[in-house]
Design a protein around this motif. Sequence first.
Motif, mmCIF file in Angstrom:
data_model
loop_
_atom_site.group_PDB
_atom_site.id
_atom_site.type_symbol
_atom_site.label_atom_id
_atom_site.label_comp_id
_atom_site.label_asym_id
_atom_site.label_seq_id
_atom_site.Cartn_x
_atom_site.Cartn_y
_atom_site.Cartn_z
ATOM 1 N N ARG A 81 -5.092 -3.556 6.288
ATOM 2 C CA ARG A 81 -3.859 -3.097 6.920
ATOM 3 C C ARG A 81 -3.332 -4.191 7.851
ATOM 4 O O ARG A 81 -4.094 -5.035 8.321
ATOM 5 C CB ARG A 81 -4.136 -1.867 7.787
ATOM 6 N N PRO A 82 -2.035 -4.147 8.186
ATOM 7 C CA PRO A 82 -1.533 -5.036 9.243
ATOM 8 C C PRO A 82 -2.135 -4.645 10.584
ATOM 9 O O PRO A 82 -2.586 -3.511 10.775
ATOM 10 C CB PRO A 82 -0.024 -4.817 9.200
ATOM 11 N N ALA A 83 -2.141 -5.581 11.509
ATOM 12 C CA ALA A 83 -2.840 -5.371 12.780
ATOM 13 C C ALA A 83 -2.343 -4.141 13.522
ATOM 14 O O ALA A 83 -3.145 -3.353 14.040
ATOM 15 C CB ALA A 83 -2.692 -6.620 13.650
ATOM 16 N N GLY A 84 -1.030 -3.953 13.594
ATOM 17 C CA GLY A 84 -0.509 -2.812 14.338
ATOM 18 C C GLY A 84 -0.896 -1.490 13.729
ATOM 19 O O GLY A 84 -1.209 -0.529 14.439
ATOM 20 N N ASN A 85 -0.906 -1.417 12.405
ATOM 21 C CA ASN A 85 -1.255 -0.193 11.703
ATOM 22 C C ASN A 85 -2.728 0.140 11.873
ATOM 23 O O ASN A 85 -3.116 1.310 11.978
ATOM 24 C CB ASN A 85 -0.897 -0.358 10.222
ATOM 25 N N ALA A 86 -3.575 -0.890 11.917
ATOM 26 C CA ALA A 86 -5.018 -0.674 11.973
ATOM 27 C C ALA A 86 -5.519 -0.324 13.370
ATOM 28 O O ALA A 86 -6.612 0.231 13.512
ATOM 29 C CB ALA A 86 -5.741 -1.926 11.467
ATOM 30 N N GLY B 159 0.837 -1.189 0.000
ATOM 31 C CA GLY B 159 0.000 0.000 0.000
ATOM 32 C C GLY B 159 0.871 1.237 0.000
ATOM 33 O O GLY B 159 1.658 1.455 0.932
ATOM 34 N N VAL B 160 0.784 2.036 -1.039
ATOM 35 C CA VAL B 160 1.598 3.245 -1.164
ATOM 36 C C VAL B 160 0.807 4.426 -0.605
ATOM 37 O O VAL B 160 -0.362 4.620 -0.960
ATOM 38 C CB VAL B 160 1.998 3.493 -2.626
ATOM 39 N N ALA B 161 1.434 5.200 0.260
ATOM 40 C CA ALA B 161 0.732 6.314 0.907
ATOM 41 C C ALA B 161 1.747 7.365 1.327
ATOM 42 O O ALA B 161 2.964 7.159 1.241
ATOM 43 C CB ALA B 161 -0.043 5.817 2.122
ATOM 44 N N TRP C 62 -13.405 -4.369 -4.821
ATOM 45 C CA TRP C 62 -13.789 -3.442 -3.762
ATOM 46 C C TRP C 62 -12.651 -3.390 -2.760
ATOM 47 O O TRP C 62 -12.395 -4.362 -2.055
ATOM 48 C CB TRP C 62 -15.076 -3.900 -3.081
ATOM 49 N N LEU C 63 -11.934 -2.285 -2.712
ATOM 50 C CA LEU C 63 -10.756 -2.181 -1.859
ATOM 51 C C LEU C 63 -11.109 -2.150 -0.382
ATOM 52 O O LEU C 63 -10.378 -2.676 0.457
ATOM 53 C CB LEU C 63 -9.953 -0.932 -2.255
ATOM 54 N N VAL C 64 -12.216 -1.529 -0.012
ATOM 55 C CA VAL C 64 -12.721 -1.370 1.359
ATOM 56 C C VAL C 64 -11.790 -0.504 2.205
ATOM 57 O O VAL C 64 -12.205 0.514 2.756
ATOM 58 C CB VAL C 64 -12.955 -2.734 2.063
ATOM 59 N N GLU C 65 -10.536 -0.906 2.337
ATOM 60 C CA GLU C 65 -9.613 -0.206 3.240
ATOM 61 C C GLU C 65 -9.197 1.134 2.655
ATOM 62 O O GLU C 65 -8.878 1.246 1.485
ATOM 63 C CB GLU C 65 -8.370 -1.071 3.444
ATOM 64 N N ALA C 66 -9.203 2.142 3.513
ATOM 65 C CA ALA C 66 -8.661 3.457 3.135
ATOM 66 C C ALA C 66 -7.328 3.629 3.844
ATOM 67 O O ALA C 66 -7.174 3.251 5.010
ATOM 68 C CB ALA C 66 -9.621 4.566 3.542
ATOM 69 N N PHE C 67 -6.346 4.197 3.147
ATOM 70 C CA PHE C 67 -5.024 4.347 3.743
ATOM 71 C C PHE C 67 -4.276 5.488 3.087
ATOM 72 O O PHE C 67 -4.664 5.983 2.050
ATOM 73 C CB PHE C 67 -4.229 3.042 3.643
#
Length: 389
Positions: A181-186, A74-76, A384-389
């Motif tokens: 996202r990975p657990a820590g990031n989320a 995921g690029v952000a 459907w990506l669902v996750e926003a980052f």
Amino acid sequence: MIIRSVSPEERPAVTLPLQQYAFSATPGPGFPYDPRYHGENAVLAAFDGERALACASRIPMTQNVRGRVLAMAGVAGVAAAPDARRGGHVRALLDRQLADAVAKGFAVSALYPFRTSFYERFGYVGLPEPARVTIDPASLAPLLRADLPGEVTWHPIADAYDDVRALHTRLQRTTHGVAMRPAGNAAWARDANESWAAVARVAGEVVGALVYKITGHHGELAGGPLLAVDPHARALLLGFAARHVDQIDTVTLTPHPADRPELWSTDIAVTSAVRSTPTDVFAPMARVLSVPGLAGIDVGTGEVTVGVEDPLTGGTWRLRSDGGTLAVAASDAEPEAVLTGHGLSALVYGVLDPAELPVRGFAPSLPGPVAERLRALFPAVTPWLVEAF
């Protein structure tokens, strides 16, 4: 210019000011930063001496691509100082980030662009933007009279976080395009505890969830992605929203891009809006990083040899259906079609028909019989990506 990694401890002084200038109202406090939620990210910055000119982050995520959960980069947080823009610094950072992602085994990548044409130069192709759906809660009243076994319970997100994430994980296993996202990031959403969660259960099993906020009396029930395993679960959540009829004027949420909200109930008052502009940050983009990494995704029938012109996925590849899953092999044969990296990604994600590729410049030419075989191998499907980052 020197490019190097930036540690979580350095980021508040080195890269966060660039990101806040690019994405926040400034001058001002900007958005908060807590290294607990960013330690898994790979952050690169371009320096002139001690001064950071630009930065780009890579989040180690996962994504369902046609039935198989793959490693997704995921690029952000891509930003440059205003006096360093258009100097090639961001391009150099993205080239390095994507090359590093390939080396570390990421099969695909996704992002939310600040300008779609910019990221198209890096091989990304647009994915559908889910419509933002606005509903009059009074028109959902018929769902309250329906015989729907199950219940919806109401919680602060901190109390329902594990249930919501478990449901997200379940949907990722079955739904094309869903990223996590990975657990820590989320975990920031749980710890910030700034949202409500409606959780639908049937026979004790979590089958749906809607994370939302209330903007005020006679305001809006502002929801995020409508997560539901089936129409029954969706109806339970919409019925919960209907119970707010005397409190709020509108319900907003984001369903799967292929959903038809106008058919969710009789006499439903609903508006579905998709806004598309060159700088629309709500429409995601994605690309393939590794062709061999696609092995095992669900496909249709047939086989085809394609040449791919792309700095990361370039080569000649034999793609074939092996009992409904993709088999990939490098080939010395003459390719039957030549695709750009965008063209390959568009087929894999199911967002363009093969006949559209020459129109978009994603294939120099595509003979009708070859297009038909590509269509059979990569049937259309809506991500459907669902996750926003």
